[in-house]
Design an enzyme around this catalytic site. Structure first.
Site, PDB file in Angstrom:
ATOM      1  N   CYS A   1       4.052   0.278  16.449  1.00 23.26           N
ATOM      2  CA  CYS A   1       2.996   0.027  17.459  1.00 23.26           C
ATOM      3  C   CYS A   1       3.368  -1.098  18.404  1.00 23.26           C
ATOM      4  O   CYS A   1       2.896  -1.130  19.543  1.00 23.26           O
ATOM      5  CB  CYS A   1       1.681  -0.338  16.781  1.00 23.26           C
ATOM      6  SG  CYS A   1       1.116   0.916  15.663  1.00 23.26           S
TER       7      CYS A   1
ATOM      8  N   GLU B   1      -6.480  -1.810  14.176  1.00 24.77           N
ATOM      9  CA  GLU B   1      -5.161  -2.071  14.773  1.00 24.77           C
ATOM     10  C   GLU B   1      -4.758  -0.791  15.467  1.00 24.77           C
ATOM     11  O   GLU B   1      -4.360   0.167  14.808  1.00 24.77           O
ATOM     12  CB  GLU B   1      -4.140  -2.429  13.685  1.00 24.77           C
ATOM     13  CG  GLU B   1      -4.482  -3.636  12.846  1.00 24.77           C
ATOM     14  CD  GLU B   1      -4.492  -4.924  13.631  1.00 24.77           C
ATOM     15  OE1 GLU B   1      -4.016  -4.941  14.782  1.00 24.77           O
ATOM     16  OE2 GLU B   1      -5.005  -5.919  13.104  1.00 24.77           O
TER      17      GLU B   1
HETATM   18  C1  SIN Z   1       2.779  -1.335  13.286  1.00 24.85           C
HETATM   19  O1  SIN Z   1       3.560  -0.654  13.892  1.00 24.85           O
HETATM   20  O2  SIN Z   1       1.584  -1.046  13.276  1.00 24.85           O
HETATM   21  C2  SIN Z   1       3.151  -2.534  12.445  1.00 24.85           C
HETATM   22  C3  SIN Z   1       4.333  -3.253  12.826  1.00 24.85           C
HETATM   23  C4  SIN Z   1       4.473  -4.609  12.178  1.00 24.85           C
HETATM   24  O3  SIN Z   1       3.738  -4.999  11.280  1.00 24.85           O
HETATM   25  O4  SIN Z   1       5.359  -5.314  12.610  1.00 24.85           O
END
Ligand code: SIN
Length: 480
Positions: free
Chosen positions: A284, A250
């Site tokens: 992210c 990810e």
């Molecule tokens: C992330 O920022 O990697 C995760 C965000 C989420 O699970 O909504």
């Protein structure tokens, strides 16, 4: 309320101290919260061996037995959500209410995958010839290794550990150096509810490279999973190639948030704020490039500015906080660097653009920048801070092509009303997750993951379990 502070590594059901320790600080105050065991490569190997030793018993448990233990872990997280939330807020900086929300979100993956453990089916295949039968079974991959990020110190662990355990795998985790306490608290609860020794192991460390190399290169590790930057993800994937591990990654995003001329402006502003200021923009899937159709630009910016004026920035333990400090000085420097570059190239600062020194050195004002162009660094790189960078576009085709003009493809968002446009645009945007008139899209039922350089594989949803399983095709001959 009980304390869930653990400061040693957790291997084979035991808390393992080390002479060398590292300091965990509260980003709101700079205070030391704890000194945590600093694991090394040898400790990582020990953790892998423990996971290997525990594997045969764990995979032989029935799905129901594994699901029951996962549900007990889930319940224990909920029972302790206040203590877990406060601990997370202290080491990560997010408001306590948001941190408790993350505990619930993180726990929901454990509950969901407990259910998926019990709904794991194979396939009966079409008969190829009358003397044979073929079918498919799903088996656990084996020992898994995970490297998790600091921005979601709980949920990014459970989203990997729960499907691994549900599938019958055991796991070793390197939690982030900045937020290991939330991770170690999870280990304590897992142990208390009876998850057997060695099934989950945590190696906190400052030696990310050395520990990471054990995780990516150890022949006993069959699956590697990572959440973090694209550049680190690429290097780790290359290391995994030597032993052909299954990987899921990810990685970074550069999410477009498009406001078309038929959007409901009020909805667009509300959803953008929800998306952008979650975790102070350190997410992210945060909207990174706000693309607004020229004809609605002024109305949109006017509404947005009004909403930004209501945002409350304060330490995470204050009342009614929208967001707290950024994680560290590097995060502040990155935001300031991107803002400076954008302004030097013609972007206009509408509001914000400064550290709120009255609160401390890591608190950054909600910031709005207009007249941004696609060529600026702020449109090319992940901001990871509370900055909204607005660009304009002329028509639908240009909006879509601007949105797709990036090597990344994690999340995307757009606001529109016309259902034919909704259909067209949703098919053309290059991303793994899409929010339409919706800035909050994360849920255990949903498939989280990216396309292009934003990663490989999915987490959550029914697809998340498959990442921890092998598919075995079996053919039985000898039928008369
Ligand atoms: C992330 O920022 O990697 C995760 C965000 C989420 O699970 O909504």
């Amino acid at each position: 309320m009980r304390s869930l502070v653990q400061t040693n590594a957790f291997i084979d059901g035991h808390w393992i101290p080390t002479d060398k320790r590292f300091v965990v600080t509260n980003p709101a105050t700079g205070e030391t919260l704890a000194e945590v065991a600093d694991g090394d490569a040898a400790m990582a190997e020990r953790a892998v061996e423990a996971a290997h030793k525990a594997l045969s018993h764990w995979r032989e448990k029935t799905p129901k037995q594994r699901a029951d233990l996962l549900r007990r872990w889930y319940q224990s997280m909920l029972d302790n959500k206040q203590a877990l939330g406060e601990l997370m807020s202290a080491e990560q900086g997010k408001p306590i209410a948001e941190a408790i929300g993350e505990i619930e979100y993180g726990a929901s993956f454990v509950d969901w995958f407990a259910g998926e453990a019990e709904r794991c089916y194979g396939d009966i295949l079409p008969t190829v010839s009358n003397d044979k039968r073929s079918w498919i079974i799903k088996q656990p991959v084996g020992v898994c290794a995970a490297i998790t990020p600091w921005n979601f110190p709980n949920a990014m662990i459970t989203r990997k550990v729960a499907p691994a355990l549900a599938a019958g795998c055991t796991i070793v985790v390197k939690p982030p150096q900045l937020t290991p306490l939330s991770a170690l608290a999870l280990a304590q609860l897992a142990s208390e509810v009876g998850i057997p020794d060695g099934v989950i192991n945590f190696v906190p460390t400052t030696q990310a490279k050395e520990v990471g190399e054990v995780f990516t290169q150890h022949p006993r590790v069959k699956k590697f999973t990572f959440t973090g930057s694209t550049s680190v993800g690429k290097a780790l994937m290359e290391q995994c190639a030597q032993t052909m591990k299954k990987v899921s990654l990810e990685l970074g995003g550069n999410a477009p948030f498009i406001v078309f001329d038929d959007a409901d402006i009020e909805v667009a502003v509300r959803e953008l704020i929800a998306c952008k200021f979650r975790n102070a923009g350190q997410t992210c899937i945060s909207a990174n490039r706000v693309l607004v159709q020229e004809s609605v630009h002024d109305a949109f910016v006017e509404e947005l500015e009004k909403s930004l004026a209501t945002i409350k920035v304060a330490p995470g333990d204050a009342d009614e906080v929208d967001y707290g400090p950024l994680i560290n000085k590097d995060a502040i420097d990155k935001v300031e660097e991107l803002l400076k570059d954008a302004q030097q190239h013609g972007a206009k600062l509408v509001t914000g653009g400064k550290v709120l020194t009255e609160l401390g050195e890591l608190f950054y004002a909600p910031t709005l920048l207009t007249e941004v162009t696609q060529a600026m660094r702020i449109a090319q790189e992940e901001i990871f801070g509370p900055v909204i960078a607005v660009q304009t576009f002329t028509d639908e085709a240009q909006g879509i092509s601007r949105a797709n003009d990036t090597p990344f493809g994690l999340a995307g968002y757009f606001c529109a009303q016309d259902y034919t446009r909704i259909q067209r645009v949703s098919e053309q945007l290059e991303c793994g997750m899409l929010g339409i008139n919706a800035g909050a899209i994360s849920h255990a039922y949903n498939a989280f993951g990216g396309v292009k350089e934003s990663g490989i594989g999915r987490e959550g949803s029914r697809y998340g379990l498959a990442e921890y399983q092998e598919t075995k095709n079996i053919t039985l001959g000898g039928f008369a």
